[in-house]
Design a protein around this motif. Sequence first.
Motif, mmCIF file in Angstrom:
data_model
loop_
_atom_site.group_PDB
_atom_site.id
_atom_site.type_symbol
_atom_site.label_atom_id
_atom_site.label_comp_id
_atom_site.label_asym_id
_atom_site.label_seq_id
_atom_site.Cartn_x
_atom_site.Cartn_y
_atom_site.Cartn_z
ATOM 1 N N ARG A 36 0.839 -1.417 -0.126
ATOM 2 C CA ARG A 36 -0.015 0.231 -0.026
ATOM 3 C C ARG A 36 0.911 1.327 0.072
ATOM 4 N NH1 ARG A 36 -2.899 -2.885 3.966
ATOM 5 N NH2 ARG A 36 -2.039 -1.542 5.718
ATOM 6 N N LYS A 37 2.092 1.078 0.386
ATOM 7 C CA LYS A 37 3.183 2.459 0.583
ATOM 8 C C LYS A 37 3.554 2.653 -0.741
ATOM 9 C CE LYS A 37 3.895 4.255 3.951
ATOM 10 N NZ LYS A 37 3.500 5.627 4.682
ATOM 11 N N ILE A 38 3.498 1.804 -1.661
ATOM 12 C CA ILE A 38 4.213 2.105 -3.039
ATOM 13 C C ILE A 38 3.282 3.328 -3.807
ATOM 14 C CG2 ILE A 38 4.815 1.127 -5.418
ATOM 15 C CD1 ILE A 38 5.085 -1.675 -4.109
ATOM 16 N N PRO A 39 4.099 4.188 -4.040
ATOM 17 C CA PRO A 39 3.362 5.513 -4.499
ATOM 18 C C PRO A 39 2.824 5.199 -6.125
ATOM 19 C CG PRO A 39 5.226 6.311 -3.922
ATOM 20 C CD PRO A 39 5.487 4.590 -3.712
ATOM 21 N N ASP A 40 1.603 5.820 -6.491
ATOM 22 C CA ASP A 40 1.282 5.675 -7.926
ATOM 23 C C ASP A 40 2.232 6.867 -8.547
ATOM 24 O OD1 ASP A 40 -0.699 3.842 -7.529
ATOM 25 O OD2 ASP A 40 -2.124 5.222 -6.658
ATOM 26 N N PRO A 41 2.560 6.460 -9.963
ATOM 27 C CA PRO A 41 3.338 7.469 -10.686
ATOM 28 C C PRO A 41 2.344 8.781 -10.921
ATOM 29 C CG PRO A 41 3.742 5.370 -11.541
ATOM 30 C CD PRO A 41 2.679 5.087 -10.550
ATOM 31 N N ASP A 42 2.636 9.784 -10.525
ATOM 32 C CA ASP A 42 1.908 11.050 -11.056
ATOM 33 C C ASP A 42 2.011 11.304 -12.490
ATOM 34 O OD1 ASP A 42 0.863 13.611 -11.365
ATOM 35 O OD2 ASP A 42 1.925 14.395 -9.690
ATOM 36 N N PRO A 43 0.906 11.292 -13.305
ATOM 37 C CA PRO A 43 0.846 11.548 -14.680
ATOM 38 C C PRO A 43 1.095 13.089 -15.059
ATOM 39 C CG PRO A 43 -1.462 11.444 -13.717
ATOM 40 C CD PRO A 43 -0.564 10.937 -12.733
ATOM 41 N N LYS A 83 10.533 19.279 -3.694
ATOM 42 C CA LYS A 83 11.532 18.249 -3.218
ATOM 43 C C LYS A 83 10.894 16.969 -2.665
ATOM 44 C CE LYS A 83 12.687 20.975 0.157
ATOM 45 N NZ LYS A 83 11.641 22.262 -0.077
ATOM 46 N N ASP A 84 9.930 16.872 -2.003
ATOM 47 C CA ASP A 84 9.532 15.623 -1.569
ATOM 48 C C ASP A 84 8.738 14.991 -2.610
ATOM 49 O OD1 ASP A 84 9.819 15.584 1.342
ATOM 50 O OD2 ASP A 84 8.555 17.607 1.442
ATOM 51 N N HIS A 85 7.985 15.766 -3.499
ATOM 52 C CA HIS A 85 7.300 15.160 -4.871
ATOM 53 C C HIS A 85 8.670 14.299 -5.685
ATOM 54 C CE1 HIS A 85 4.360 15.594 -8.200
ATOM 55 N NE2 HIS A 85 4.274 14.523 -7.675
ATOM 56 N N ASP A 86 9.556 14.944 -5.775
ATOM 57 C CA ASP A 86 10.692 14.293 -6.601
ATOM 58 C C ASP A 86 11.204 12.970 -5.870
ATOM 59 O OD1 ASP A 86 11.103 16.497 -8.466
ATOM 60 O OD2 ASP A 86 12.678 17.390 -7.166
ATOM 61 N N ILE A 87 11.294 12.956 -4.641
ATOM 62 C CA ILE A 87 11.590 11.642 -4.224
ATOM 63 C C ILE A 87 10.503 10.607 -4.041
ATOM 64 C CG2 ILE A 87 12.543 10.692 -1.976
ATOM 65 C CD1 ILE A 87 13.810 13.315 -1.016
ATOM 66 N N GLU A 88 9.236 11.080 -3.846
ATOM 67 C CA GLU A 88 8.111 10.269 -3.954
ATOM 68 C C GLU A 88 8.128 9.365 -5.248
ATOM 69 O OE1 GLU A 88 3.348 10.639 -3.071
ATOM 70 O OE2 GLU A 88 4.344 11.728 -4.744
ATOM 71 N N ALA A 91 10.503 6.763 -5.842
ATOM 72 C CA ALA A 91 10.063 5.674 -5.296
ATOM 73 C C ALA A 91 8.936 4.860 -6.352
ATOM 74 C CB ALA A 91 9.193 5.854 -3.820
ATOM 75 N N ALA A 92 8.090 5.866 -6.699
ATOM 76 C CA ALA A 92 7.179 5.182 -7.668
ATOM 77 C C ALA A 92 7.708 4.700 -8.840
ATOM 78 C CB ALA A 92 6.120 6.311 -7.892
ATOM 79 N N ALA A 93 8.800 5.061 -9.335
ATOM 80 C CA ALA A 93 9.417 4.652 -10.633
ATOM 81 C C ALA A 93 10.106 3.407 -10.431
ATOM 82 C CB ALA A 93 10.299 5.511 -10.989
ATOM 83 N N LEU A 94 10.645 3.159 -9.046
ATOM 84 C CA LEU A 94 11.480 1.985 -8.970
ATOM 85 C C LEU A 94 10.485 0.832 -8.138
ATOM 86 C CD1 LEU A 94 14.774 3.310 -7.717
ATOM 87 C CD2 LEU A 94 14.178 2.397 -9.920
ATOM 88 N N LEU A 96 9.237 0.900 -4.806
ATOM 89 C CA LEU A 96 9.722 0.935 -3.417
ATOM 90 C C LEU A 96 8.579 1.535 -2.775
ATOM 91 C CD1 LEU A 96 13.410 1.902 -3.528
ATOM 92 C CD2 LEU A 96 12.249 -0.423 -2.668
ATOM 93 N N PRO A 97 8.181 0.979 -1.762
ATOM 94 C CA PRO A 97 7.267 1.396 -0.580
ATOM 95 C C PRO A 97 7.959 2.868 -0.242
ATOM 96 C CG PRO A 97 7.799 -0.920 -0.331
ATOM 97 C CD PRO A 97 8.429 -0.466 -1.211
ATOM 98 N N TYR A 98 7.195 3.865 -0.109
ATOM 99 C CA TYR A 98 7.731 5.331 0.206
ATOM 100 C C TYR A 98 7.369 5.373 1.798
ATOM 101 C CZ TYR A 98 8.054 10.318 -0.038
ATOM 102 O OH TYR A 98 8.288 11.688 0.050
ATOM 103 N N PHE A 99 8.294 6.011 2.514
ATOM 104 C CA PHE A 99 7.916 6.321 3.768
ATOM 105 C C PHE A 99 8.436 7.580 4.166
ATOM 106 C CE2 PHE A 99 8.435 1.650 3.772
ATOM 107 C CZ PHE A 99 7.427 1.202 4.792
ATOM 108 N N ARG A 100 7.599 8.725 4.257
ATOM 109 C CA ARG A 100 8.016 10.015 4.678
ATOM 110 C C ARG A 100 7.927 10.272 6.204
ATOM 111 N NH1 ARG A 100 5.285 15.788 2.517
ATOM 112 N NH2 ARG A 100 6.367 16.929 3.612
ATOM 113 N N ILE A 101 9.088 10.753 6.591
ATOM 114 C CA ILE A 101 9.058 10.554 8.251
ATOM 115 C C ILE A 101 9.672 12.286 8.570
ATOM 116 C CG2 ILE A 101 10.051 9.798 10.440
ATOM 117 C CD1 ILE A 101 10.577 7.208 8.773
ATOM 118 N N PRO A 102 8.763 13.081 8.884
ATOM 119 C CA PRO A 102 9.083 14.369 9.112
ATOM 120 C C PRO A 102 9.921 14.495 10.523
ATOM 121 C CG PRO A 102 6.784 14.215 8.695
ATOM 122 C CD PRO A 102 7.344 13.015 9.069
#
Length: 336
Positions: A36-43, A83-88, A91-94, A96-102
């Motif tokens: 569930r943590k794998i992001p969807d690619p943003d079109p 910045k965060d959108h690039d990293i997310e 993760a979507a491209a590879l 990988l489950p994405y964990f953003r920890i503030p």
Amino acid sequence: MPEKVVFEDPRGEGPPIELEKFELDASLPDYELRARKIPDPDPHYVDLGMLYRFAQLEWARRSGAEGLAPLHVALRGHMGTGKDHDIEQFAAALGLPYFRIPLTGEVRDVTLIGSTQLHGDGKGGTESRWQDGEITRAIRGPGLVNLSELNAAGAETLFALHGLLDRYAALDLPTGETVPLRDDVRIFGTMNPTDIRDYAGTQTLNKAFADRWVIWEKFFPGEDQVSNMLHRRYPSLKDAYVTAISRLTVEINASFETRDAGVRVETPLSLRTVLERIPAGLLIHARDSDPLRRTWEEFVLPQVDAYDRDHYETVWNAVVRRGPSEPPYGAGTPIP
């Protein structure tokens, strides 16, 4: 065969980079959570070059070059630069489950690493059990961890992460367990610049901690890049509006970055405003005689510090003066 993804250099200088995507093992004890943590690619996402740079580093890591240690990237840039959108999206491209920890000033090492907690034993008593913190849970892998707002973290938090980010590459838990940094875990970070801007709670990064990162700057996009983003996300938005919004964005942000105190503003025109608020305002006020001006007054100026509004208006008059008179969106777009 593992699925592959190709990263293109938007500048047209470097060769395409092909990487195998990660595959999530269905036998993992927390498979459902990680899936569930794998992001969807943003079109609508437009790579301004950062994904390609990430891919270069990933290629180097996978190359098997002798002696090469894992490198961790931190993006430094002003609010709203993506910045965060690039990293997310990496993760979507590879896959990988994405964990953003503030890492806010309120976060403590026990929150990130974990702690021993009391639980009912079902017999009227209690027993102690170790409970993973956010980072420990994430690096049990696979996953991409984004430690957001690095320079807002307290000293105890930073020191707790030192061993994870150097050649030791592991977390030592109070239980005696050592959690190594797995080959299928990537660690990124983000931070705002430490300058006179109003980024409450930020501080100069501890030099020992900063030395554990590759720090890359994330800049505001240029006019052509803003236009490309708007066209990608809102294909029916008329060119006259795209041009006006792009020019306003570049001029305001140039004033934000200037060292001349006489013309400097303290609030940038963030990508959130450009790509979300302004297009929504144009739709709402599409029947107005000047939709862009009405949007400017209701969706832009209220976000701006009071002492910046005069300069925002100066830029408006220099770049636009009066917005396009045609409807903002083409046929087929619903109008209130």
